[in-house]
Design a protein around this motif. Structure first.
Motif, PDB file in Angstrom:
ATOM      1  N   VAL A 191       1.148  -1.406  -0.040  1.00 22.44           N
ATOM      2  CA  VAL A 191       0.243  -0.349  -0.009  1.00 22.44           C
ATOM      3  C   VAL A 191       0.678   1.871   0.023  1.00 22.44           C
ATOM      4  N   GLY A 192       1.993   0.905   0.861  1.00 28.13           N
ATOM      5  CA  GLY A 192       3.202   2.568   0.836  1.00 28.13           C
ATOM      6  C   GLY A 192       3.707   2.716  -0.248  1.00 28.13           C
ATOM      7  N   LEU A 193       3.945   1.505  -1.388  1.00 35.81           N
ATOM      8  CA  LEU A 193       4.382   1.565  -2.536  1.00 35.81           C
ATOM      9  C   LEU A 193       3.330   2.342  -3.118  1.00 35.81           C
ATOM     10  N   ALA A 194       2.544   1.582  -3.368  1.00 39.69           N
ATOM     11  CA  ALA A 194       1.294   2.028  -4.695  1.00 39.69           C
ATOM     12  C   ALA A 194       0.709   3.482  -4.492  1.00 39.69           C
ATOM     13  N   VAL A 195       0.754   4.006  -2.996  1.00 38.40           N
ATOM     14  CA  VAL A 195       0.432   5.360  -3.161  1.00 38.40           C
ATOM     15  C   VAL A 195       2.182   6.520  -3.195  1.00 38.40           C
ATOM     16  N   MET A 196       2.696   5.905  -2.607  1.00 43.25           N
ATOM     17  CA  MET A 196       3.897   6.936  -3.031  1.00 43.25           C
ATOM     18  C   MET A 196       4.284   6.798  -4.907  1.00 43.25           C
ATOM     19  N   LEU A 197       3.591   5.994  -5.776  1.00 42.54           N
ATOM     20  CA  LEU A 197       4.163   6.344  -7.317  1.00 42.54           C
ATOM     21  C   LEU A 197       3.048   6.864  -7.210  1.00 42.54           C
ATOM     22  N   LEU A 198       1.573   6.672  -6.380  1.00 39.59           N
ATOM     23  CA  LEU A 198       1.017   7.792  -7.186  1.00 39.59           C
ATOM     24  C   LEU A 198       0.731   9.423  -7.140  1.00 39.59           C
ATOM     25  N   GLY A 199       1.126   9.087  -5.377  1.00 42.07           N
ATOM     26  CA  GLY A 199       1.889  11.002  -5.327  1.00 42.07           C
ATOM     27  C   GLY A 199       3.656  11.439  -6.183  1.00 42.07           C
ATOM     28  N   GLY A 200       4.170  10.735  -6.583  1.00 41.92           N
ATOM     29  CA  GLY A 200       4.355  10.931  -7.418  1.00 41.92           C
ATOM     30  C   GLY A 200       4.264  11.139  -9.291  1.00 41.92           C
ATOM     31  N   ALA A 201       3.426  10.350  -9.295  1.00 42.73           N
ATOM     32  CA  ALA A 201       3.053  10.389 -10.847  1.00 42.73           C
ATOM     33  C   ALA A 201       1.618  11.466 -11.006  1.00 42.73           C
ATOM     34  N   LEU A 202       1.165  12.261  -9.427  1.00 41.63           N
ATOM     35  CA  LEU A 202       0.683  13.605  -9.584  1.00 41.63           C
ATOM     36  C   LEU A 202       0.923  14.487  -9.643  1.00 41.63           C
ATOM     37  N   LEU A 203       2.227  14.701  -8.732  1.00 40.95           N
ATOM     38  CA  LEU A 203       3.489  15.834  -8.478  1.00 40.95           C
ATOM     39  C   LEU A 203       3.743  15.729  -9.935  1.00 40.95           C
TER      40      LEU A 203
END
Length: 592
Positions: A197-209
């Motif tokens: 979950v942490g890895l997926a959320v990190m990638l989502l935040g990076g993509a949003l940024l």
């Protein structure tokens, strides 16, 4: 004078930075593909002891070699100019997705060097303690875990972008799941899920940024600002000669003044450039991006900076440091005005996602039933540090989102209070162990939110080292790591943070018995099928080839030993040691 300008970080290219992360991976492969099958086929106690001695040599040796490689590059880093010193290596440009690349790059600056040095020091201390234990009590698994955890931490600390960071977090999550499930498979599944979950959320935040740097969302969907461009920015003046630098978009070809033959290939640093008027054309795949005509004065240092979506940390820092003629940080101002899906601010939304990812990855304590030598590494420098270090790396975004420091400090205080609450369920030495396992990440977040990057790094080193010392002292005290009394287990299970979700789960199960039961049965069936497939894949793709390779090497060894007089493994380690020494000397004296 070129427009815009900016105070950008000056990088030095490195060709050997990959050695820092390579040695733990070599040690992990050695334990899994060499020691593991040979121990399984050993006959008699003496043969088992010989194989475990090999595991011990490989375990300590690879950690020592990684530490040596890091020290060599740290020496080279210290010899660089003080303004923005950093070593940079582009391992590959990765896949191109839409308007931006997914580069695989490593960056060693002062912050990364401090975190990596802590990880190496703690891992080396744990290896020394582990090596002094009797061999039959410590098989190849602890050595493999040490290499896995150290490799994940080093990749996470040296990663220059979300793509290599995802690889490092994946290794750290795997190490955390293995440690939590050392004696309890259910705990390992919980930690593995948390890491995923942490890895997926990190990638989502990076993509949003990343997408927020190139456009905004409205009711019609994503609206891009336009074609990404390249600007020529002044990074300094007064040098002996004019130079041009480009460290982003690895693999791109740069043409100066519309030349068709002579060109530069990114990354390059401080290439001599004649003063006068120049234009630059960056050819990247099928796309050409041109800079406006710029006048370069004698002694000016020029940097070519692509403006637009990026997954690279140092490219993001370069964009946010750009200023226009009025002195305004125009890229930062534009990004602050962009909104994401639902109308939320892009920078603030990305930071919230990354903060949640950091908490999911690092805000947990190693179970007291896990081996304390290994828990020292997890609580001191690997699992507890990778999440907060990502926020330290991206602290340059905090000014763009009001009250970010307050939010980060509040999360850190909550994590710290959770560690205190968990520790109160125990007594004596176990209370200190429970607190030391969860406190470092909370303390780092608290320091980052209240004081900034410098106090956060100081707390990361001090708190991580102290947590590791607590666990190592407990491991040396001789207390049985598996002897966790049932009273402690009951008190821990009856803690408020555990009891409330449990009661809610029972309530939902009673209300939706048939639906939840059917879903649980389906998930259980899929889990059994997946476990069978994983076991079959391990047998066919890992164990069987490894056994065949080990058998072949063993036969070759029996034939070669009478001729050379020593074991080929000894020769291999001597050669790897010579390679490490050569890399160390190259790092110390290269470019000197």
């Amino acid at each position: 004078m070129p427009e815009p300008a900016g105070t950008l970080q000056r990088l030095a290219l490195s060709r050997t930075l990959w050695l820092v992360v390579a040695w733990p991976l070599v040690g992990l492969l050695w334990q899994a593909l060499w020691v593991r099958p040979r121990v399984a086929r050993s006959r008699g106690a003496d043969d088992v002891l010989r194989q475990l001695a090999s595991a011990r040599v490989a375990g300590v040796g690879c950690i020592a070699l990684a530490t040596t490689a890091l020290l060599g590059h740290a020496v080279l880093l210290a010899r660089l100019p003080a303004n923005g010193r950093a070593l940079f290596e582009a391992l590959g440009r990765g896949a191109r997705t839409g308007a931006f690349d997914a580069p695989v790059e490593l960056l060693l600056d002062t912050r990364a060097a401090m975190a990596a040095a802590l990880a190496c020091a703690v891992a080396l201390a744990a290896a020394v303690v582990l090596a002094r234990r009797p061999a039959p009590d410590r098989g190849w698994r602890p050595w493999a875990w040490l290499q896995l955890a150290l490799a994940g931490a080093l990749v996470s600390f040296l990663a220059d972008g979300f793509v290599p960071l995802a690889g490092g977090w994946g290794l750290v999550a795997a190490a955390g799941a293995c440690l939590a499930g050392w004696h309890d498979a259910r705990a390992g599944v919980v930690v593995a899920t948390r890491g995923a979950v942490g890895l997926a959320v990190m990638l989502l935040g990076g993509a949003l940024l990343a997408w927020g740097l190139g456009g905004s969302w409205d009711e019609d969907g994503y609206d891009a600002d336009g074609v990404a461009r390249v600007v020529a920015a002044v990074t300094g003046a007064g040098a002996a000669a004019s130079t041009v630098t480009m460290t982003t978009s690895a693999g791109s070809t740069v043409f100066v003044d519309e030349e068709r033959t002579a060109s530069l290939r990114s990354p390059f640093v401080r290439v001599p450039l004649a003063p006068g008027a120049h234009t630059f054309r960056v050819h990247d795949g099928d796309e050409d991006r041109r800079t406006p005509r710029v006048d370069v004065s004698p002694g000016e240092e020029i940097a070519l900076v692509p403006v637009g979506p990026t997954l690279s940390f140092h490219a993001l820092a370069e964009q946010l440091a750009l200023r226009d003629a009025s002195g305004s940080f125009f890229v930062r101002r534009t990004a602050e005005g962009h909104v994401g899906p639902g109308g939320v601010a892009v920078v603030a939304g990305a930071l919230l996602l990354l903060l949640a990812a950091a908490g999911a990855m690092s805000a947990w304590s190693p179970p007291l039933a896990s081996p304390r030598v290994l828990a020292a590494v997890a609580a001191g420098a690997t699992t507890s540090a990778v999440g907060p270090f990502l926020l330290v790396r991206l602290a340059l975004l905090f000014p763009s989102a009001p009250h970010t420091g307050t939010v980060v400090a509040s999360v850190g205080a909550a994590v710290l209070l959770g560690a205190v609450w968990q520790a109160l369920a125990f007594a004596g030495q176990r209370r200190w162990l429970a607190f030391a396992g969860g406190a470092p990440s909370g303390l780092v977040l608290l320091a980052l939110g209240l004081g900034g990057v410098v106090p956060a790094m100081e707390v990361l080193v001090v708190a991580g080292g102290a947590a590791a010392v607590v666990y190592l002292v407990a491991a040396r005290s001789g207390e049985d790591e598996d002897a966790i009394d049932e009273a402690s287990r009951v008190r821990q299970d009856e803690a408020l943070l555990v009891r409330v979700p449990e009661r809610l789960g029972l309530l939902l199960a009673s209300m939706e018995r048939w639906v939840v039961g059917a879903v649980a049965s389906a998930i259980g069936g899929l889990a059994r099928v997946a476990a069978w497939m994983v076991a079959a894949a391990d047998e066919q793709l890992v164990a069987l080839p490894g056994d065949l390779a080990a058998t072949g090497v063993e036969r070759a060894t029996a034939r070669v030993v009478p001729w050379i007089g020593v074991s080929p493994a000894t020769v291999a380690w001597v050669l790897m040691g010579l390679v490490a020494l050569a890399a160390f000397l190259h790092a110390v004296w290269w470019g000197g």
